[in-house]
Design a protein around this motif. Structure first.
Motif, PDB file in Angstrom:
ATOM      1  N   PRO A  21       0.826  -1.214   0.000  1.00 18.69           N
ATOM      2  CA  PRO A  21       0.000   0.000   0.000  1.00 18.69           C
ATOM      3  C   PRO A  21       0.860   1.265   0.000  1.00 18.69           C
ATOM      4  CG  PRO A  21      -0.878  -1.604   1.545  1.00 18.69           C
ATOM      5  CD  PRO A  21       0.452  -2.142   1.091  1.00 18.69           C
ATOM      6  N   GLY A  22       0.491   2.169  -0.878  1.00 22.12           N
ATOM      7  CA  GLY A  22       1.239   3.413  -1.010  1.00 22.12           C
ATOM      8  C   GLY A  22       2.172   3.437  -2.204  1.00 22.12           C
ATOM      9  N   LEU A  23       2.439   2.261  -2.799  1.00 23.52           N
ATOM     10  CA  LEU A  23       3.386   2.235  -3.919  1.00 23.52           C
ATOM     11  C   LEU A  23       2.804   2.910  -5.159  1.00 23.52           C
ATOM     12  CD1 LEU A  23       6.179   1.311  -4.869  1.00 23.52           C
ATOM     13  CD2 LEU A  23       5.119  -0.824  -5.645  1.00 23.52           C
ATOM     14  N   CYS A  24       1.510   2.775  -5.382  1.00 26.96           N
ATOM     15  CA  CYS A  24       0.896   3.380  -6.576  1.00 26.96           C
ATOM     16  C   CYS A  24       1.188   4.880  -6.638  1.00 26.96           C
ATOM     17  CB  CYS A  24      -0.609   3.141  -6.583  1.00 26.96           C
ATOM     18  SG  CYS A  24      -1.097   1.414  -6.581  1.00 26.96           S
ATOM     19  N   ARG A  25       1.011   5.555  -5.516  1.00 28.49           N
ATOM     20  CA  ARG A  25       1.233   7.002  -5.480  1.00 28.49           C
ATOM     21  C   ARG A  25       2.693   7.329  -5.787  1.00 28.49           C
ATOM     22  NH1 ARG A  25       3.160   9.902  -1.452  1.00 28.49           N
ATOM     23  NH2 ARG A  25       2.870   8.205   0.048  1.00 28.49           N
ATOM     24  N   ARG A  26       3.617   6.554  -5.254  1.00 30.96           N
ATOM     25  CA  ARG A  26       5.032   6.824  -5.464  1.00 30.96           C
ATOM     26  C   ARG A  26       5.448   6.534  -6.907  1.00 30.96           C
ATOM     27  NH1 ARG A  26       8.214   5.792   0.121  1.00 30.96           N
ATOM     28  NH2 ARG A  26       6.489   6.154   1.564  1.00 30.96           N
ATOM     29  N   VAL A  27       4.882   5.485  -7.483  1.00 30.65           N
ATOM     30  CA  VAL A  27       5.160   5.183  -8.883  1.00 30.65           C
ATOM     31  C   VAL A  27       4.672   6.326  -9.768  1.00 30.65           C
ATOM     32  CG1 VAL A  27       4.522   3.657 -10.802  1.00 30.65           C
ATOM     33  CG2 VAL A  27       5.184   2.686  -8.590  1.00 30.65           C
ATOM     34  N   ALA A  28       3.456   6.786  -9.516  1.00 35.18           N
ATOM     35  CA  ALA A  28       2.901   7.880 -10.315  1.00 35.18           C
ATOM     36  C   ALA A  28       3.735   9.146 -10.180  1.00 35.18           C
ATOM     37  CB  ALA A  28       1.456   8.142  -9.894  1.00 35.18           C
ATOM     38  N   HIS A  29       4.190   9.437  -8.967  1.00 38.65           N
ATOM     39  CA  HIS A  29       4.997  10.637  -8.740  1.00 38.65           C
ATOM     40  C   HIS A  29       6.323  10.554  -9.495  1.00 38.65           C
ATOM     41  CE1 HIS A  29       6.569  14.138  -6.654  1.00 38.65           C
ATOM     42  NE2 HIS A  29       7.653  13.439  -6.351  1.00 38.65           N
ATOM     43  N   ALA A  30       6.991   9.392  -9.416  1.00 43.25           N
ATOM     44  CA  ALA A  30       8.271   9.234 -10.103  1.00 43.25           C
ATOM     45  C   ALA A  30       8.097   9.363 -11.611  1.00 43.25           C
ATOM     46  CB  ALA A  30       8.893   7.880  -9.753  1.00 43.25           C
ATOM     47  N   ALA A  31       7.058   8.741 -12.154  1.00 45.24           N
ATOM     48  CA  ALA A  31       6.833   8.801 -13.597  1.00 45.24           C
ATOM     49  C   ALA A  31       6.528  10.225 -14.046  1.00 45.24           C
ATOM     50  CB  ALA A  31       5.690   7.860 -13.981  1.00 45.24           C
ATOM     51  N   ALA A  32       5.712  10.930 -13.275  1.00 50.47           N
ATOM     52  CA  ALA A  32       5.356  12.301 -13.646  1.00 50.47           C
ATOM     53  C   ALA A  32       6.578  13.211 -13.615  1.00 50.47           C
ATOM     54  CB  ALA A  32       4.278  12.825 -12.705  1.00 50.47           C
ATOM     55  N   ARG A  33       7.410  13.086 -12.593  1.00 51.70           N
ATOM     56  CA  ARG A  33       8.598  13.932 -12.472  1.00 51.70           C
ATOM     57  C   ARG A  33       9.571  13.717 -13.622  1.00 51.70           C
ATOM     58  NH1 ARG A  33      10.167  16.066  -7.522  1.00 51.70           N
ATOM     59  NH2 ARG A  33      11.874  16.950  -8.759  1.00 51.70           N
ATOM     60  N   LEU A  34       9.594  12.501 -14.163  1.00 48.85           N
ATOM     61  CA  LEU A  34      10.576  12.160 -15.193  1.00 48.85           C
ATOM     62  C   LEU A  34       9.979  12.103 -16.594  1.00 48.85           C
ATOM     63  CD1 LEU A  34      12.396   9.495 -13.060  1.00 48.85           C
ATOM     64  CD2 LEU A  34      13.411  11.623 -13.870  1.00 48.85           C
ATOM     65  N   GLY A  35       8.702  12.450 -16.731  1.00 53.90           N
ATOM     66  CA  GLY A  35       8.085  12.488 -18.048  1.00 53.90           C
ATOM     67  C   GLY A  35       7.930  11.135 -18.700  1.00 53.90           C
ATOM     68  N   ILE A  36       7.604  10.116 -17.884  1.00 57.63           N
ATOM     69  CA  ILE A  36       7.450   8.757 -18.388  1.00 57.63           C
ATOM     70  C   ILE A  36       5.980   8.361 -18.277  1.00 57.63           C
ATOM     71  CG2 ILE A  36       8.022   6.335 -17.917  1.00 57.63           C
ATOM     72  CD1 ILE A  36      10.786   7.302 -17.020  1.00 57.63           C
ATOM     73  N   PRO A  37       5.359   7.899 -19.364  1.00 58.94           N
ATOM     74  CA  PRO A  37       3.934   7.534 -19.279  1.00 58.94           C
ATOM     75  C   PRO A  37       3.728   6.276 -18.447  1.00 58.94           C
ATOM     76  CG  PRO A  37       4.822   6.934 -21.433  1.00 58.94           C
ATOM     77  CD  PRO A  37       5.903   7.711 -20.728  1.00 58.94           C
ATOM     78  N   LEU A  38       2.659   6.293 -17.648  1.00 51.61           N
ATOM     79  CA  LEU A  38       2.251   5.096 -16.920  1.00 51.61           C
ATOM     80  C   LEU A  38       1.385   4.230 -17.823  1.00 51.61           C
ATOM     81  CD1 LEU A  38       1.242   6.389 -13.368  1.00 51.61           C
ATOM     82  CD2 LEU A  38       3.316   5.153 -14.012  1.00 51.61           C
ATOM     83  N   GLU A  39       1.632   2.936 -17.818  1.00 50.62           N
ATOM     84  CA  GLU A  39       0.832   2.030 -18.646  1.00 50.62           C
ATOM     85  C   GLU A  39      -0.338   1.513 -17.812  1.00 50.62           C
ATOM     86  OE1 GLU A  39       1.473  -1.509 -21.920  1.00 50.62           O
ATOM     87  OE2 GLU A  39       3.044  -0.074 -21.428  1.00 50.62           O
ATOM     88  N   LEU A  40      -1.543   1.953 -18.158  1.00 52.06           N
ATOM     89  CA  LEU A  40      -2.725   1.642 -17.357  1.00 52.06           C
ATOM     90  C   LEU A  40      -3.431   0.358 -17.778  1.00 52.06           C
ATOM     91  CD1 LEU A  40      -4.290   5.211 -16.932  1.00 52.06           C
ATOM     92  CD2 LEU A  40      -2.614   4.030 -15.501  1.00 52.06           C
TER      93      LEU A  40
END
Length: 448
Positions: free
Chosen positions: A187-206
């Motif tokens: 729990p909590g990893l989703c938010r951290r993954v999204a934050h890292a991807a957003a900061r680095l300009g990497i799309p999340l695969e939904l």
């Protein structure tokens, strides 16, 4: 504080560069870092483990399980430098980091035709190599006791020796977006993954093709289902067999599989409902059937002329695997032929984009391997090279022009992956109740 004198990596490291950089870290660390051989590959290449810290709690990070996904090598070097620079990750967490530099060094060597760039889709697929399913060292189709590959046996021994509380397997997505797979929820990893991807300009695969039928824990985070007996085609496409991801679960290990894209596609992050779901599915499945028929005809022309071609069997194995799964995939995706007992889950635009990319991936990888076979033969009596070149160029143009695939620099891929590994390490430790490292302020990570 540790200051690393090694220059930053802006391209993928080769097998030899990984070993040299790890050895340099060990020499400069005054005993904080140890480098040891934990096995050898089928070709006799050492499997190197870089251990950082002296804590009782073991973390294991495995790079290079898939030969065509080299980002993990850059990531483990980055992690080693981060861990050395921050004692909260070792002494403060009573942890030792064990970084396996490359699980399939033989396969990585076969990709050296594109590793140094220039990074174009055409160059990548013409030099692409990934072994057949039965030669991929993370899979255990015959169970742990029947593991045949020396790389697999080395990893199993290491898992049973370390009994890690946390294991991470570093993977790459050639075209698409970033996502994470877990053997149990953090729990909590989703938010951290999204934050890292957003900061680095990497799309999340939904809606990754890999996880189509898997439980979703949050945006771009999925739970790996326990292995179950399935046929080979299902195992190839769904990782349904036993694997080294689940093997250490007997020790209480949680495994995270961290996927980082090479070429990003914005639409894989589009969670909106599609305008015409069934029409898009028919287009994708019909294209896969058509492309498979074309490639089967090319293979039939080429195969009789491959006697004496170096490594022909090794290159043909994945070709045969890919063509084996095409009919079943096309039928499963087509609303007119899908199994009513195994219906597709609700699909977003992201899912349909991922399926389109996956179908194209099977086709262009197969064409790239056939191109290598003909090129290695030194002659083209079947006249296949012009057709294969046209097919590869056309499919790469589709990724680039229709899907908007854009290259993500190696440094950003590795930075994203390192951030996700550190976040998962903290959450796995916090879950065990044995570390409060995550409650302390984290040293900011630089962005390249």
């Amino acid at each position: 504080m540790w200051r690393c004198a090694l220059p930053p990596l802006h391209r993928y490291p080769t097998v030899d560069e990984l070993a040299a950089r790890a050895a340099a870290l060990a020499v400069r660390s005054s005993g904080d870092v140890r480098l040891r051989r934990v096995g050898v590959s089928r070709a006799g290449t050492p499997l190197w483990l870089l251990s950082v810290g002296r804590g009782a709690r073991q973390a294991l990070v495995v790079a290079g399980p898939h030969a065509n996904e080299p980002v993990g090598g850059a990531t483990v070097l980055r992690l080693a430098e981060r861990v050395l620079a921050d004692p909260r990750l070792t002494a403060g967490a009573d942890a030792t980091w064990n970084l396996l530099l490359c699980l399939d060094p033989d396969g990585l060597r076969r990709n050296e035709g594109w590793l140094n760039g220039p990074y174009t889709l055409g160059r990548y697929f013409r030099h692409f190599f990934r072994p057949g399913f039965l030669e991929q060292p993370e899979w255990l189709p015959d169970g742990a006791d029947g593991a045949a590959l020396p790389e697999t046996r080395a990893l199993l021994r290491l898992q049973d020796e370390l009994k890690p509380f946390f294991q991470c397997s570093l993977h790459g997505v050639d075209v698409g977006g970033a996502f994470v797979e877990l053997t149990r929820d953090l729990p909590g990893l989703c938010r951290r993954v999204a934050h890292a991807a957003a900061r680095l300009g990497i799309p999340l695969e939904l809606g990754p093709y890999d996880t189509l039928y898997w439980p979703r824990l949050g945006p771009a985070v999925y739970r790996i289902p326990p292995p179950c007996p399935r046929d080979l085609a299902a195992a190839i496409t769904e990782a349904a067999v036993e694997s080294t991801w689940y093997h250490p679960q007997r020790h209480g290990t949680v495994t995270a599989v961290v996927e980082a894209p090479m070429w990003g596609v914005t639409a894989v992050a589009d969670g909106s409902p599609p305008a015409d779901r069934d029409g898009a599915l028919r287009t994708v499945s019909h294209a896969l059937r058509r492309d498979a028929r074309v490639l089967e005809r090319v293979l039939a022309r080429v195969r009789p002329h491959l006697d004496g071609v170096p490594d022909a069997a090794r290159l043909l194995a994945p070709v045969d695997d890919y063509l084996l799964v095409c009919p079943g995939l096309a039928d499963a995706w087509d609303p007119d032929t899908a199994d009513p007992l195994r219906p597709l889950p609700p699909l977003s635009t992201a899912h349909l984009t991922a399926l389109r990319i996956a179908g194209g991936r099977i086709a262009v990888r197969t064409a790239g391997l056939l191109h290598q076979l003909v090129t290695r033969a030194g002659r083209d009596p079947a006249g296949a090279l012009p057709e294969l070149d046209a097919l590869i160029d056309g499919w790469c143009a589709g990724y680039r022009d229709d899907c908007g695939a854009r290259w993500i620099p190696v440094a950003r891929q590795a930075e994203y992956q390192a951030r996700v590994v550190l976040a998962a390490f903290h959450l796995a430790g916090a879950r065990s109740g044995e570390s409060d490292w995550g409650s302390q302020p984290v040293v900011p990570m630089h962005r390249e």
